[in-house]
Enzyme design. Sequence first.
Site, PDB file in Angstrom:
ATOM      1  N   LEU A  51       2.987   3.325  -2.711  1.00 49.16           N
ATOM      2  CA  LEU A  51       3.699   3.701  -1.869  1.00 49.16           C
ATOM      3  C   LEU A  51       5.200   3.199  -1.870  1.00 49.16           C
ATOM      4  CD1 LEU A  51       1.235   2.351   0.988  1.00 49.16           C
ATOM      5  CD2 LEU A  51       1.962   4.683   0.647  1.00 49.16           C
ATOM      6  N   GLY A 107       8.218  -3.307  -3.991  1.00 51.62           N
ATOM      7  CA  GLY A 107       8.999  -4.189  -3.490  1.00 51.62           C
ATOM      8  C   GLY A 107       9.390  -5.360  -4.262  1.00 51.62           C
ATOM      9  N   GLY A 108      10.228  -6.237  -4.079  1.00 54.33           N
ATOM     10  CA  GLY A 108      10.406  -7.420  -4.812  1.00 54.33           C
ATOM     11  C   GLY A 108       9.291  -8.289  -5.140  1.00 54.33           C
ATOM     12  N   GLY A 146       6.451  -7.068  -5.644  1.00 50.30           N
ATOM     13  CA  GLY A 146       5.270  -6.314  -6.784  1.00 50.30           C
ATOM     14  C   GLY A 146       5.106  -4.980  -5.814  1.00 50.30           C
ATOM     15  N   PRO A 147       4.399  -3.939  -6.524  1.00 51.25           N
ATOM     16  CA  PRO A 147       4.166  -2.886  -6.123  1.00 51.25           C
ATOM     17  C   PRO A 147       3.224  -2.797  -4.873  1.00 51.25           C
ATOM     18  CG  PRO A 147       2.842  -2.958  -7.856  1.00 51.25           C
ATOM     19  CD  PRO A 147       3.667  -4.097  -7.965  1.00 51.25           C
ATOM     20  N   LYS A 202      -0.500  -4.933  -1.397  1.00 55.43           N
ATOM     21  CA  LYS A 202       0.454  -5.628  -2.119  1.00 55.43           C
ATOM     22  C   LYS A 202       0.207  -6.156  -3.251  1.00 55.43           C
ATOM     23  CE  LYS A 202       4.483  -6.571  -0.167  1.00 55.43           C
ATOM     24  NZ  LYS A 202       5.730  -6.306  -0.758  1.00 55.43           N
ATOM     25  N   ASP A 247      13.908 -12.020   4.311  1.00 55.84           N
ATOM     26  CA  ASP A 247      14.219 -10.956   3.692  1.00 55.84           C
ATOM     27  C   ASP A 247      13.893  -9.747   4.559  1.00 55.84           C
ATOM     28  OD1 ASP A 247      14.783  -8.995   1.700  1.00 55.84           O
ATOM     29  OD2 ASP A 247      12.968  -8.834   0.736  1.00 55.84           O
TER      30      ASP A 247
END
Length: 836
Positions: free
Chosen positions: A527, A530-531, A533-534, A549, A646
């Site tokens: 999808l 992100g910082g 991980g995928p 995640k 974040d």
Amino acid sequence: MNPVKWLVRILFLLFLSHLSISADTITVDHFIRDNGEVVVSSGKVFALGFFSPGSSRNRYVGIWYFQVPEQTVVWVANRDNPVKDNSGNLRIDGRGNLALFHGNQTLPVWSSNISITGTRNTIAQILDSGNLVLLQNDTGRAVVWQSFDYPTNTLLPFMKLGLSFRTGLNRIITSWKSPDDPGIGNCSYRINPSGFPQLYLYIGSAPRWRTGSWTGRRWSGVPEMTSNYIFNVSFVNTADEVSITYGVTNSSFITRMVTNETGIQQRFTWNREAKHWIEFWDAPKDQCDFYGHCGPNGYCNPVHSDVFECTCFPGFVPKSSQEWYLRDGGRGCVKKPGNSTCQNGEGFVKVEHAKVPDTSAARVDMSIGLKQCEVKCLRNCSCVAYASAYAESDGGIGCLTWHGDLVDARTYTDAGQDLYIRVDANDLARYTTKGPFHKKGVLAITIVSAIVLFLILLALLHCSVRRLRKAERRKRKNTFSFTSSSLFEDSICEKEIDESRRNGDLPFFDLSTIAAATNNFSTDNKLGQGGFGPVYKGVLFNGKEIAVKRLSKHSGQGVQEFKNEIVLIAKLQHRNLVRMLGCCIEGEEKMLIYEFLPNKSLDSFIFDDSKSSLLDWKKRLEIICGIARGILYLHQDSRLRIIHRDLKASNVLLDAEMNPKISDFGMARIFGGDQIEGDTKRVVGTYGYMSPEYAMHGHFSTKSDVYSFGVLLLEIITGKKNSTYFPDNPSSNLVGHVWDLWEEDKAIETVDSALADSYSADEFLKCVQIGLLCVQEHATDRPTMSTVVFMLSNETALPLPKQPAFIVKTQKGDEISTSEGTGSVNDATITMVQAR
Ligand SMILES: *[C@@H]1O[C@H](CO)[C@@H](O)[C@H](O)[C@H]1NC(C)=O
Ligand SMILES: *[C@@H]1O[C@H](CO)[C@@H](O)[C@H](O)[C@H]1NC(C)=O
Ligand SMILES: *[C@@H]1O[C@H](CO)[C@@H](O)[C@H](O)[C@H]1NC(C)=O
Ligand SMILES: *[C@@H]1O[C@H](CO)[C@@H](O)[C@H](O)[C@H]1NC(C)=O
Ligand SMILES: *[C@@H]1O[C@H](CO)[C@@H](O)[C@H](O)[C@H]1NC(C)=O
Ligand SMILES: *[C@@H]1O[C@H](CO)[C@@H](O)[C@H](O)[C@H]1NC(C)=O
Ligand SMILES: *[C@@H]1O[C@H](CO)[C@@H](O)[C@H](O)[C@H]1NC(C)=O
Ligand SMILES: *[C@@H]1O[C@H](CO)[C@@H](O)[C@H](O)[C@H]1NC(C)=O
Ligand SMILES: *[C@@H]1O[C@H](CO)[C@@H](O)[C@H](O)[C@H]1NC(C)=O
């Protein structure tokens, strides 16, 4: 055994086989001693003689295959009375019995021990079937005793297993104690005649595996069993006896079924060419085979074993929802509170592909069919389920009804029969409108989750009703407000949601489950990245969609610490937070499992020209308020006091109704640092959303989240990214641009053109003001989140904002400079280790 002894023995055997190979009988005159003498069946299939099992030195009389090189014993006479030396001798005694004597002692060690009427002139003969028979040597040659009636651990072809009601003889298979000791062991394989007869494998007196009841062609628990060109089988169920006999159509075929002391039932076949045994079949096979694995009124579905193989029957709920949640189904299920199932519109729900529950307490009527069976069961209120007795004969013969707990049922993917469960009128309507309850291994949601869902819905409904009422009251008062909820009211609603969801601990998923759900983390399922991980989309076996995640490996935490953190964070439940469903920790892999939200993230709407018009002004206000409440909950209402660190548009996901849900909360906690306010050496966050004190000095507090929220708010109402380039104001970003226009009293110009005229100028300007208050340079000047929520929800005089802090872009465009380093300004989260 020393080599000389061996040689002597072999020579003796050769000599003997020459002498007595044709002798298949033991008579008064011809007996065998323990010096290598054997009797061999006429077709040279089986031999009878003395042997020592495994590494034991004890001597036993047994029968083994004459032609199979590795001695394979199929029957033992003196199982529990070994002869300790070589003085044993097997002979016909004075009473006509076959008996084993120790030396010249007068009492036998073992005896066929029957009382013989008529001639005591008997002979014992070993047959090619492996049966040792004792015959009267008269014209009738009646068999007075046979080894097949006293099986040990092996069921040979044509040997009966089961019992005779006439003689009281029960032929059961019992394991050895160990490979070295053929004594009667703990495991047995036997027919239980009570109720509708079944075959069981027991350990001691506890059933281990239920071969099940006879379905007309096979046992209900052995779907793979077939009569074919090699095996045939006959089942007898009469007033005189219940028994099963397995046959082979070609007697040269060597096969045996063994009950092993380790609690498994095995069938072996002999491969003549390769000269070894092949394990042809064994049981129990999977966890669903273990007796009562899912407890009373639960059934086991092996297709679901990656999630939880146990399911309650329709109309039942887990007895202990906690144990059930922890995947321990042993205590089973109980009748769910509901309407009476006695003459109250009840009916039956079909469970397909079932191995029917234990029939030892079931009633059977072979004279009626399935239709009448239903009527019979419906009429008797104690009847909880029914099924065909011989489901595999002529489309179903006979009627089985159950009147108590349904024990040890399971399903198969492609075998099994239909089982009908009594349910109340409500469930009947529910299941029948949904079609068959269980089809081809695909299962409806478990009752538990249905109930949990129901409670959540109730709670939500309750909240929204309250909100609507309040909204109406507000409208009447005609006050200026964006949303109609107050803090106080919210927290009441949250508690209700909390209660309904607090149902056991955070589930831990297996890596295999997650890998299967995400198609082995295929790129098609990805999808985003992100910082931390995928993120992958996944579909669990029950059809539930999830987002996974996959955390990057260096989280800076040990596994236990990580688990503790996750368990805490999973407890954060708020309608504006993405719900965590569980996690997966295996070796290096650490994953968080979330609810899947179909509408992606906020940035894919507000910054997209084609989609931004889908969010009108009202919707945007709702989203802003939702985000604010979510952050407030993290900062204040939850027991943890989470600083998100974040917040950004791509971390706000939208559900099907476009309600905002904050994701990635608690990540900072997981990745180290859990103080309320403090300094960190690792800066996590995204430039543009980071407060100056955090970006530059690593100093974070709830006020750094307030800063990020302010940026986000301005982005939502202007439809522009903070990093947008403004030709009039090239060194500025969105915050600077809005500030400049605010100062010039032209802030209204920054409104997102996609809003057309759906917005109110007053409301828009109020939002700009709140946004600017949040991004003020000094953290102490910024409002707290509770103030922000209050300002958003109430008509109140707002302070004037001071000059905001914003990180000025350099000429390099996409790069920014801070006093300590550089980083990318795109929306990816950055992690920066600061030199301090
Ligand atoms: C049995 O045999 C032993 C020696 O093997 C001998 O000493 C004993 O007398 C015998 N007993 C009888 C009753 O024959
Ligand atoms: C033979 O049977 C009787 C009675 O059934 C029993 O007392 C005796 O111990 C048995 N003998 C042997 C050698 O099994
Ligand atoms: C069996 O009986 C027959 C006739 O009565 C006799 O000739 C034979 O020797 C007997 N066999 C044995 C082993 O006793
Ligand atoms: C039972 O099974 C084990 C493992 O396959 C085997 O080693 C053992 O010999 C078996 N026992 C007997 C009595 O055959
Ligand atoms: C079998 O029975 C013996 C003696 O009763 C006991 O010590 C042993 O634990 C049992 N084994 C199993 C597998 O139940
Ligand atoms: C199996 O088939 C053989 C040969 O057709 C027959 O003799 C035997 O009685 C059958 N056995 C069983 C148990 O049905
Ligand atoms: C039985 O099997 C043997 C060996 O496989 C074969 O030679 C023989 O023809 C078979 N007999 C029948 C009746 O099928
Ligand atoms: C029983 O059924 C009635 C009518 O279908 C329904 O209104 C009621 O809620 C049911 N009660 C329970 C406990 O399910
Ligand atoms: C219902 O079935 C049970 C079990 O067969 C039986 O004991 C009972 O008498 C039956 N009740 C009626 C009303 O037929």
